[in-house]
Design a protein around this motif. Structure first.
Motif, PDB file in Angstrom:
ATOM      1  N   CYS A  38       0.844  -1.464  -0.258  1.00 49.34           N
ATOM      2  CA  CYS A  38      -0.181  -0.231  -0.061  1.00 49.34           C
ATOM      3  C   CYS A  38       0.926   1.305  -0.123  1.00 49.34           C
ATOM      4  O   CYS A  38       0.472   2.208  -0.691  1.00 49.34           O
ATOM      5  N   ALA A  39       2.235   1.239   0.987  1.00 49.61           N
ATOM      6  CA  ALA A  39       2.325   2.139   0.457  1.00 49.61           C
ATOM      7  C   ALA A  39       2.784   2.406  -0.707  1.00 49.61           C
ATOM      8  O   ALA A  39       3.832   3.758  -1.331  1.00 49.61           O
ATOM      9  N   ALA A  40       3.734   1.794  -1.690  1.00 49.68           N
ATOM     10  CA  ALA A  40       4.311   1.403  -2.783  1.00 49.68           C
ATOM     11  C   ALA A  40       3.603   1.920  -3.947  1.00 49.68           C
ATOM     12  O   ALA A  40       3.911   3.213  -4.267  1.00 49.68           O
ATOM     13  N   LYS A  41       2.352   1.984  -3.720  1.00 51.36           N
ATOM     14  CA  LYS A  41       0.815   2.158  -4.081  1.00 51.36           C
ATOM     15  C   LYS A  41       0.760   3.795  -4.042  1.00 51.36           C
ATOM     16  O   LYS A  41       0.930   4.824  -5.424  1.00 51.36           O
ATOM     17  N   ALA A  42       0.600   4.032  -2.802  1.00 48.67           N
ATOM     18  CA  ALA A  42       0.725   5.420  -2.279  1.00 48.67           C
ATOM     19  C   ALA A  42       1.775   6.316  -3.696  1.00 48.67           C
ATOM     20  O   ALA A  42       1.562   7.111  -3.661  1.00 48.67           O
ATOM     21  N   LEU A  43       3.093   5.770  -3.041  1.00 47.05           N
ATOM     22  CA  LEU A  43       4.562   6.537  -3.878  1.00 47.05           C
ATOM     23  C   LEU A  43       4.304   6.370  -5.264  1.00 47.05           C
ATOM     24  O   LEU A  43       4.302   7.576  -6.092  1.00 47.05           O
ATOM     25  N   LYS A  44       3.403   5.012  -5.514  1.00 49.43           N
ATOM     26  CA  LYS A  44       3.331   5.118  -7.290  1.00 49.43           C
ATOM     27  C   LYS A  44       2.555   6.008  -7.715  1.00 49.43           C
ATOM     28  O   LYS A  44       2.643   7.209  -8.806  1.00 49.43           O
TER      29      LYS A  44
END
Length: 137
Positions: A38-44
């Motif tokens: 989820c953190a990766a998705k937000a950064l993306k």
């Protein structure tokens, strides 16, 4: 190398290890793997917005090669700063299972701040002497 490529290179390695999460999983994330994803998705998402704004700024500067060079240099320096700052900020949990999430969240936060800066550049009023961009056509 295009700046959007440089920005993506800054985050691609992180995404490779975290996978992608569905939106509903993020609302109820309870395990570290999902939280990392989820953190990766937000950064993306933040990074995609940053890249879109960067392209708009480049478009407004298309007739100003010198200022475009300054933009490219500033963005490269900003990417290096963001990554170094977040490496430092997550150093307290270095090697721990939570380190990727802390690093990703930091990069997302810094990217959102850069997005806000870009929006300010793009919305300044004609006649504002602090505005680096020419007015939109």
């Amino acid at each position: 190398m295009r700046m959007s490529t440089l920005v993506m290179l800054g985050v691609t390695g992180v995404f490779a290890t975290t996978g992608l999460a569905r939106a509903d999983e993020c609302a109820d994330a309870s395990d570290l793997a999902t939280m990392n994803a989820c953190a990766a998705k937000a950064l993306k998402a933040s990074d995609a917005e940053l890249n879109a704004l960067y392209k708009q700024i480049q478009g407004r500067l298309e007739d100003d090669e010198d200022t475009t060079k300054l933009l490219v240099a500033a963005q490269r320096a900003w990417i290096a700063y963001r990554n170094a700052e977040c490496d430092f900020a997550s150093s307290g949990v270095a090697g721990g299972s939570i380190e990727p999430m802390i690093t990703l969240q930091c990069r997302d936060d810094r990217t959102k701040k850069r997005v806000a800066d870009f929006k300010t550049y793009l919305s300044c009023e004609e006649g504002d002497l602090s505005c680096v961009l020419p007015p939109a056509n």
